[in-house]
Design a protein around this motif. Structure first.
Motif, PDB file in Angstrom:
ATOM      1  N   GLU A  14       0.829  -1.206   0.000  1.00  0.00           N
ATOM      2  CA  GLU A  14       0.000   0.000   0.000  1.00  0.00           C
ATOM      3  C   GLU A  14       0.863   1.255   0.000  1.00  0.00           C
ATOM      4  OE1 GLU A  14      -3.929  -1.804   2.279  1.00  0.00           O
ATOM      5  OE2 GLU A  14      -2.332  -0.848   3.436  1.00  0.00           O
ATOM      6  N   ALA A  15       1.960   1.229   0.787  1.00  0.00           N
ATOM      7  CA  ALA A  15       2.853   2.385   0.846  1.00  0.00           C
ATOM      8  C   ALA A  15       3.541   2.609  -0.498  1.00  0.00           C
ATOM      9  CB  ALA A  15       3.896   2.175   1.947  1.00  0.00           C
ATOM     10  N   LEU A  16       3.926   1.524  -1.164  1.00  0.00           N
ATOM     11  CA  LEU A  16       4.578   1.648  -2.472  1.00  0.00           C
ATOM     12  C   LEU A  16       3.604   2.190  -3.508  1.00  0.00           C
ATOM     13  CD1 LEU A  16       6.978   1.262  -4.331  1.00  0.00           C
ATOM     14  CD2 LEU A  16       6.329  -1.146  -4.578  1.00  0.00           C
ATOM     15  N   THR A  17       2.370   1.699  -3.486  1.00  0.00           N
ATOM     16  CA  THR A  17       1.354   2.216  -4.415  1.00  0.00           C
ATOM     17  C   THR A  17       1.148   3.705  -4.207  1.00  0.00           C
ATOM     18  OG1 THR A  17       0.188   0.094  -4.473  1.00  0.00           O
ATOM     19  CG2 THR A  17      -1.061   2.031  -5.134  1.00  0.00           C
ATOM     20  N   GLU A  18       1.047   4.116  -2.955  1.00  0.00           N
ATOM     21  CA  GLU A  18       0.834   5.531  -2.638  1.00  0.00           C
ATOM     22  C   GLU A  18       2.007   6.385  -3.101  1.00  0.00           C
ATOM     23  OE1 GLU A  18      -0.095   8.388   1.259  1.00  0.00           O
ATOM     24  OE2 GLU A  18       0.087   6.214   1.474  1.00  0.00           O
ATOM     25  N   GLN A  19       3.228   5.874  -2.910  1.00  0.00           N
ATOM     26  CA  GLN A  19       4.415   6.622  -3.316  1.00  0.00           C
ATOM     27  C   GLN A  19       4.458   6.785  -4.831  1.00  0.00           C
ATOM     28  OE1 GLN A  19       8.054   4.888  -1.868  1.00  0.00           O
ATOM     29  NE2 GLN A  19       9.353   6.546  -2.621  1.00  0.00           N
ATOM     30  N   GLU A  74       1.922   6.695  -6.854  1.00  0.00           N
ATOM     31  CA  GLU A  74       0.813   7.566  -7.236  1.00  0.00           C
ATOM     32  C   GLU A  74       1.196   9.031  -7.053  1.00  0.00           C
ATOM     33  OE1 GLU A  74      -3.943   8.198  -6.140  1.00  0.00           O
ATOM     34  OE2 GLU A  74      -2.687   6.849  -4.939  1.00  0.00           O
ATOM     35  N   LYS A  75       1.874   9.339  -5.963  1.00  0.00           N
ATOM     36  CA  LYS A  75       2.287  10.717  -5.700  1.00  0.00           C
ATOM     37  C   LYS A  75       3.297  11.187  -6.737  1.00  0.00           C
ATOM     38  CE  LYS A  75       1.509  10.886  -0.700  1.00  0.00           C
ATOM     39  NZ  LYS A  75       2.153  10.995   0.647  1.00  0.00           N
ATOM     40  N   GLN A 117       2.830   2.153 -13.105  1.00  0.00           N
ATOM     41  CA  GLN A 117       3.497   1.302 -12.124  1.00  0.00           C
ATOM     42  C   GLN A 117       2.637   1.133 -10.877  1.00  0.00           C
ATOM     43  OE1 GLN A 117       7.737   1.882 -11.404  1.00  0.00           O
ATOM     44  NE2 GLN A 117       7.835   3.252 -13.175  1.00  0.00           N
ATOM     45  N   ALA A 118       1.967   2.196 -10.479  1.00  0.00           N
ATOM     46  CA  ALA A 118       1.082   2.109  -9.320  1.00  0.00           C
ATOM     47  C   ALA A 118      -0.028   1.099  -9.568  1.00  0.00           C
ATOM     48  CB  ALA A 118       0.492   3.481  -9.004  1.00  0.00           C
ATOM     49  N   TYR A 130      -7.273   3.571 -11.972  1.00  0.00           N
ATOM     50  CA  TYR A 130      -7.680   3.525 -13.381  1.00  0.00           C
ATOM     51  C   TYR A 130      -8.270   4.869 -13.807  1.00  0.00           C
ATOM     52  CZ  TYR A 130      -7.113  -1.498 -14.345  1.00  0.00           C
ATOM     53  OH  TYR A 130      -6.601  -2.752 -14.587  1.00  0.00           O
ATOM     54  N   GLU A 131      -9.077   5.460 -12.934  1.00  0.00           N
ATOM     55  CA  GLU A 131      -9.684   6.756 -13.251  1.00  0.00           C
ATOM     56  C   GLU A 131      -8.608   7.818 -13.432  1.00  0.00           C
ATOM     57  OE1 GLU A 131     -13.203   7.997 -13.051  1.00  0.00           O
ATOM     58  OE2 GLU A 131     -13.631   5.917 -13.556  1.00  0.00           O
ATOM     59  N   LYS A 132      -7.637   7.854 -12.525  1.00  0.00           N
ATOM     60  CA  LYS A 132      -6.575   8.852 -12.608  1.00  0.00           C
ATOM     61  C   LYS A 132      -5.734   8.654 -13.864  1.00  0.00           C
ATOM     62  CE  LYS A 132      -5.966  10.113  -7.764  1.00  0.00           C
ATOM     63  NZ  LYS A 132      -4.993  10.251  -6.639  1.00  0.00           N
TER      64      LYS A 132
END
Length: 246
Positions: A23-28, A30-31, A37-38, A65-67
């Motif tokens: 979850e932390a990697l996905t958030e990073q 995404e930011k 990759q997210a 997906y939306e983003k």
């Protein structure tokens, strides 16, 4: 991050700590607007930590997906994405997917009869026969009314997924954010999903292949469309010499 990703992929013990790292990697990512990759990390997270009825991971996936601006219709079964050679689509509030998606997502044997224009779906002791020109199907010898008849589009056969899923005791739902068809199947190890005919899935004598689509209803979690789902129009049948690809 590449090193962390490899560590996560090769971790053998599924723990809450591992989930938190994903979850932390996905958030990073995404930011940093590394959305592709997210998405891959989130898909991996979903596949490893999927639990029936757990919507949180799907909601995050839909948000990504939306983003990313991906407006295509995606299908997931028990946390894993179903690859399709022909994209499913929504028509008048209903999602239609190709025949091979049935075999891939529900592990059912699917056979296209070009001469009679019928599709036979078999898994375990359940046998479903659908007719391209009829709103009536046959389930283990019993006639059953269909809300959506099988559809032909660009030479491909599309089947009502929600109906077939329910007959095979699978739960089919739709998440609007991210355009996700979500299937929960309690019998993922049923009969193999290869199509009758040749090993690659092409029927040996038919005038085409079996790419049926399924018609889940878009909108609510049980597949019911949020808008008016009535008035669907069946695509015209091909001429007798026209190739139909499953």
């Amino acid at each position: 991050m590449i090193e962390l990703r490899q560590q996560l992929k090769h971790a053998t013990e599924i723990t809450e700590e591992l989930k938190a790292k994903y979850e932390a990697l996905t958030e990073q990512l995404e930011k940093q607007t590394e959305l592709s990759q997210a998405l891959e990390v989130q898909k991996e997270l979903l596949g490893r930590f999927y639990k029936p009825g757990d919507t949180e991971l799907y909601e995050k996936l839909g948000e990504l997906y939306e983003k990313a601006g991906d407006e295509s219709l995606k299908t997931y079964v028990n946390g894993a994405e179903v690859a399709m050679d022909v994209a499913p689509f929504i028509e008048k509030g209903r999602a239609l997917v190709p025949v091979r998606a049935i075999s891939a997502s529900l592990k059912a044997d699917v056979k296209w009869d070009g001469e009679n224009r019928t599709v036979e779906v078999v898994r375990g002791e359940t046998k479903i026969t659908l007719y391209l020109d009829s709103n009536e199907a046959d389930v283990n010898g019993t006639k059953v009314k269909l809300e959506t008849a099988p559809v032909l589009k660009n030479g491909r056969v599309f089947l009502p997924l929600r109906f077939i899923g329910e007959q095979l005791n699978a739960k089919v739902g739709y998440q609007e954010e991210g355009d996700l068809i979500i299937i929960e199947d309690g019998q993922p190890d049923g009969t193999t999903g290869t199509e009758a005919g040749q090993p690659d899935g092409t029927a040996g004598t038919e005038a085409g292949q079996q790419d049926g689509t399924t018609s889940t209803e878009a909108g609510q979690q049980d597949g019911t469309a949020s808008g008016d789902a009535a008035g669907e129009q069946q695509a015209a049948l091909p001429a007798s010499n026209e190739t139909v690809t499953p």
